[in-house]
Each structure stands twice: as structure tokens, then as C-alpha cells.
Motif scaffolding. Structure first.
Motif, mmCIF file in Angstrom:
data_model
loop_
_atom_site.group_PDB
_atom_site.id
_atom_site.type_symbol
_atom_site.label_atom_id
_atom_site.label_comp_id
_atom_site.label_asym_id
_atom_site.label_seq_id
_atom_site.Cartn_x
_atom_site.Cartn_y
_atom_site.Cartn_z
ATOM 1 N N PRO A 1 0.830 -1.202 0.000
ATOM 2 C CA PRO A 1 0.000 0.000 0.000
ATOM 3 C C PRO A 1 0.862 1.248 0.000
ATOM 4 C CG PRO A 1 0.200 -0.830 2.220
ATOM 5 C CD PRO A 1 0.930 -1.796 1.348
ATOM 6 N N PRO A 2 0.366 2.374 -0.540
ATOM 7 C CA PRO A 2 1.119 3.620 -0.421
ATOM 8 C C PRO A 2 1.216 4.016 1.046
ATOM 9 C CG PRO A 2 -1.102 4.054 -1.229
ATOM 10 C CD PRO A 2 -0.935 2.567 -1.217
ATOM 11 N N ILE A 3 2.365 4.543 1.436
ATOM 12 C CA ILE A 3 2.579 4.805 2.863
ATOM 13 C C ILE A 3 2.961 6.262 3.127
ATOM 14 C CG2 ILE A 3 3.307 2.425 3.293
ATOM 15 C CD1 ILE A 3 6.209 3.489 3.498
ATOM 16 N N ASP A 4 2.687 6.689 4.327
ATOM 17 C CA ASP A 4 3.305 7.892 4.869
ATOM 18 C C ASP A 4 4.770 7.544 5.102
ATOM 19 O OD1 ASP A 4 4.331 9.808 6.765
ATOM 20 O OD2 ASP A 4 2.267 10.318 7.316
ATOM 21 N N SER A 5 5.688 8.358 4.611
ATOM 22 C CA SER A 5 7.101 7.963 4.686
ATOM 23 C C SER A 5 7.625 7.913 6.114
ATOM 24 C CB SER A 5 7.976 8.883 3.830
ATOM 25 O OG SER A 5 8.211 10.126 4.467
ATOM 26 N N ALA A 6 6.851 8.415 7.078
ATOM 27 C CA ALA A 6 7.239 8.236 8.473
ATOM 28 C C ALA A 6 7.246 6.756 8.851
ATOM 29 C CB ALA A 6 6.291 9.005 9.387
ATOM 30 N N ASN A 7 6.564 5.927 8.056
ATOM 31 C CA ASN A 7 6.522 4.488 8.300
ATOM 32 C C ASN A 7 7.519 3.716 7.438
ATOM 33 O OD1 ASN A 7 4.330 4.580 10.203
ATOM 34 N ND2 ASN A 7 2.957 4.997 8.488
ATOM 35 N N MET A 8 8.429 4.416 6.780
ATOM 36 C CA MET A 8 9.409 3.768 5.910
ATOM 37 C C MET A 8 10.306 2.831 6.713
ATOM 38 S SD MET A 8 10.385 3.578 2.739
ATOM 39 C CE MET A 8 9.266 4.874 2.183
ATOM 40 N N ASN A 9 10.631 1.669 6.119
ATOM 41 C CA ASN A 9 11.518 0.720 6.782
ATOM 42 C C ASN A 9 12.371 -0.010 5.755
ATOM 43 O OD1 ASN A 9 9.975 -1.533 5.756
ATOM 44 N ND2 ASN A 9 8.483 -1.180 7.389
ATOM 45 N N GLN A 10 13.211 -0.928 6.216
ATOM 46 C CA GLN A 10 14.133 -1.623 5.328
ATOM 47 C C GLN A 10 13.405 -2.454 4.269
ATOM 48 O OE1 GLN A 10 16.870 -3.871 7.742
ATOM 49 N NE2 GLN A 10 17.757 -2.062 8.694
ATOM 50 N N ALA A 11 12.273 -3.052 4.639
ATOM 51 C CA ALA A 11 11.521 -3.838 3.665
ATOM 52 C C ALA A 11 11.058 -2.964 2.506
ATOM 53 C CB ALA A 11 10.321 -4.504 4.340
ATOM 54 N N ASN A 12 10.682 -1.725 2.790
ATOM 55 C CA ASN A 12 10.288 -0.798 1.726
ATOM 56 C C ASN A 12 11.472 -0.457 0.829
ATOM 57 O OD1 ASN A 12 8.417 0.661 4.331
ATOM 58 N ND2 ASN A 12 7.477 -0.449 2.648
ATOM 59 N N TRP A 13 12.650 -0.263 1.437
ATOM 60 C CA TRP A 13 13.852 0.005 0.630
ATOM 61 C C TRP A 13 14.125 -1.150 -0.332
ATOM 62 C CZ3 TRP A 13 17.436 1.726 5.261
ATOM 63 C CH2 TRP A 13 17.081 3.026 5.648
ATOM 64 N N LEU A 14 14.018 -2.358 0.176
ATOM 65 C CA LEU A 14 14.285 -3.525 -0.665
ATOM 66 C C LEU A 14 13.245 -3.654 -1.776
ATOM 67 C CD1 LEU A 14 15.298 -6.101 2.092
ATOM 68 C CD2 LEU A 14 16.804 -4.803 0.575
#
Length: 330
Positions: A57-70
Motif C-alpha cells: 500500500p502507499p505509505i506515509d514515509s514516516a513508516n518507511m523501513n528496510q523492507a520498503n527500501w528492498l
């Protein structure tokens, strides 16, 4: 650089596509239609052909994590290798934009395709929003030609992905390439396991600032939490409470157990040089690696990429000290 005529627009969420809800601004899908409609309203912008992909899902980048980077790295690799895209534009929230730009700079070492990242301080469609200027400005920049690598584009400025930072929230011109002293020997040949085609694993990391009154027990709690790497934010040129024997011992013991320790400066224009003060030398003796003038974002992203590649502590420390993509040198 050659012009990029077929671009992937990779939408991750963030303020640029947010819409108002009863709880406040929230990430929203359907941004591709809004983008096409806006472009149709303003023809003749000298834009490349583009296709759209949304990470769900599209996220607020405050919730960004390593899984999103990958996930971002996977999508960019696919766009370059299988979809024939000559460039990628990542739409991202501003809170962690500099972190993601730095992480991708190291996850995508050697990628022949340029990657630009942008976002906005106000949502698209809001009065006075910077969203369309940033988005179309980034597309035009890719269309005219950008060197391979990861870049951050914001408020008309093109910045190095591993040297940019967010400076504030009150201005639309919120990002800058931070004026830290840069140095370091450039790595001439990257090993295959650091190539952009290689996958990475998530890894437990921490960032810990030093401050007057920090206790050894507090630092030890972080070091004993299962982390494999620590970015230690030191004072000035790499100093800290080196006369605290317990704190120094905590660092030494963690290093002996395999934790990678990298030191950066808390100062916006700081640079770690352990040879200036005795206090810095004592910290270096615990196994800390100098991060030179790297930003917090760059140090964290580089540590993630190296440890996530499965390198040993000794190998990670070696590559931390070398410049891999311009994070330590021009």
C-alpha cells in the motif's frame, strides 16, 4: 548524459499524493490518473514517455523501513533490466526521503540507469503546492539526461542521493546537499556481492547520539538489543566521554562480539578525525570506524547495504572506510 526517453514513475506514497481524511492527510492510491490529467492540462512540457507503478500500500514515509527500501530496489532493478526503462523517478514522502535516497545509493551500486527521487511539502492540488513543479521538473531533468546513480531532485535542485538532507518544514525549498567535508579513497573495483543485481537481507541497526550525561547502561542496552551495526553520533571531530571506563568497555565488548561501529559527527558541517583529540583516539581504539563527513542517512544506508549483503565485520569495516558512490568524496 544521454536523454532518458522512457521513464518509470514509481509511486510509494507520501505527501505528494495524500488526500484529506477525517484524521488528517492520508496516503492515497490513484495518483497515476491525477498525473495524467495534470499533464493533459499543460501540454508541451518537453516530458519523456513514462509508465506508472505503485508500491502497495502507499505509505506515509514516516513508516518507511528496510523492507520498503528492498521493494523499491527490486522495482528499480526490474525497470532497468526487464522493462527497458532508461530512468526511474521515485515519488516519496519527505520525512524519510533523504534516508531512502542514501539507502538506494548503496543498494543500487553500478546500476546503469539514473534514479531521481522527489516528493513535495504540500499535496498535489493544494493551494501553493510544490508537487507538480517537483514532479515535472524531475521528469524534464531525466529527459534531458542525468548521470547514472541515485539523485534527489527538489525545488529545482539536483542533489547527490547520499549527501542530501532535509533542513526544515516551513519552506518548500526543504532539502540541500549538506556542506560536509568529504574525503576518502575511491573504491576502484566493487566486489560482485555489492553489485546492484545482488539481493540484500534486512538487518538490525541502531543510531545513537552521544550527549552530556549519557550512561554506559543506556548505551549497553542498545548494543545488547541484537543489533549488528551502530551509527554512533559523536561530538565535533569524533569525540565523546572517553573517560567513562564503563561506556568505553561497552563499545569494546560489542565490537569484540561482532557489532560494526561507525562514528559520524553530530555537527551539520562536521567531520570525524580521531587523530585530533585524545578522547577521539580512545574511542577509535574500541573499534570504531570513522565515517568521515558522512551524514547520518548515508552512514545508516551504507551500513545496511554492507551488512545486508552478508559481509563479515572485517569486510564491512573495510568498505565503510572507502568511497563507494561519492558519499565520502566528489
Amino acid at each position: 548524459m544521454p536523454a532518458s526517453r522512457h521513464i518509470l514513475v514509481l509511486y510509494t506514497g507520501g505527501t505528494i499524493g495524500m488526500q484529506q481524511s477525517a484524521e488528517g492527510l492520508m496516503p492515497a492510491s490513484g495518483f497515476a490518473d491525477r498525473l495524467r490529467a495534470r499533464q493533459a492540462e499543460h501540454p508541451g512540457q518537453d516530458l519523456p514517455d513514462w509508465q506508472f507503478q505503485e508500491l502497495l500500500p502507499p505509505i506515509d514515509s514516516a513508516n518507511m523501513n528496510q523492507a520498503n527500501w528492498l521493494a523499491m530496489a527490486d522495482a528499480i532493478r526490474s525497470a532497468s533490466a526487464r522493462q527497458g526503462c532508461a530512468g526511474v523517478l521515485v515519488l516519496h514522502g519527505t520525512d524519510t526521503l533523504a534516508y531512502s535516497a542514501a539507502a538506494l545509493s548503496f543498494l543500487l551500486l553500478g546500476l546503469p540507469t539514473p534514479v531521481l527521487m522527489t516528493g513535495s511539502m504540500l499535496p498535489a492540488g493544494a493551494p501553493g503546492s510544490d508537487a507538480w513543479d517537483n514532479l515535472f521538473g524531475a521528469l524534464r531533468t531525466l529527459h534531458h539526461g542525468v548521470a547514472p546513480g541515485v539523485h534527489l531532485f527538489f525545488a529545482g535542485k539536483l542533489m547527490h542521493g547520499a549527501r542530501a538532507g532535509k533542513l526544515g518544514t516551513a519552506s518548500l525549498d526543504a532539502f540541500a546537499e549538506l556542506p560536509r567535508r568529504r574525503e576518502g579513497q575511491r573504491a576502484t573495483d566493487l566486489p560482485p556481492h555489492l553489485d546492484y543485481r545482488q539481493s540484500r537481507q534486512q538487518v538490525a541497526l541502531a543510531v545513537q547520539p552521544l550527549y552530556p550525561g549519557i550512561r554506559a547502561a543506556q548505551l549497553r542496552a542498545v548494543l545488547d538489543s541484537g543489533i549488528r551495526g551502530l551509527v554512533l553520533e559523536c561530538y565535533g571531530s569524533g569525540t565523546g566521554p572517553a573517560d567513562d571506563a564503563e561506556l568505553v568497555a561497552a563499545l569494546q565488548q560489542a565490537h569484540d562480539l561482532g557489532v560494526v561501529l561507525v562514528a559520524i559527527s553530530q555537527c551539520p558541517q562536521g567531520h570525524v578525525d580521531f587523530g585530533i583529540y585524545a578522547a577521539g583516539g580512545r574511542l577509535a581504539a574500541c573499534g570504531l570506524v570513522s565515517g568521515g563527513g558522512m551524514t547520518r542517512e548515508a552512514a545508516l544506508g551504507k551500513l545496511f547495504s554492507l551488512l545486508g549483503a552478508g559481509l563479515s565485520q572485517q569486510e564491512v569495516e573495510r568498505w565503510l572506510a572507502l568511497d563507494l558512490c561519492g558519499e565520502r568524496a566528489d
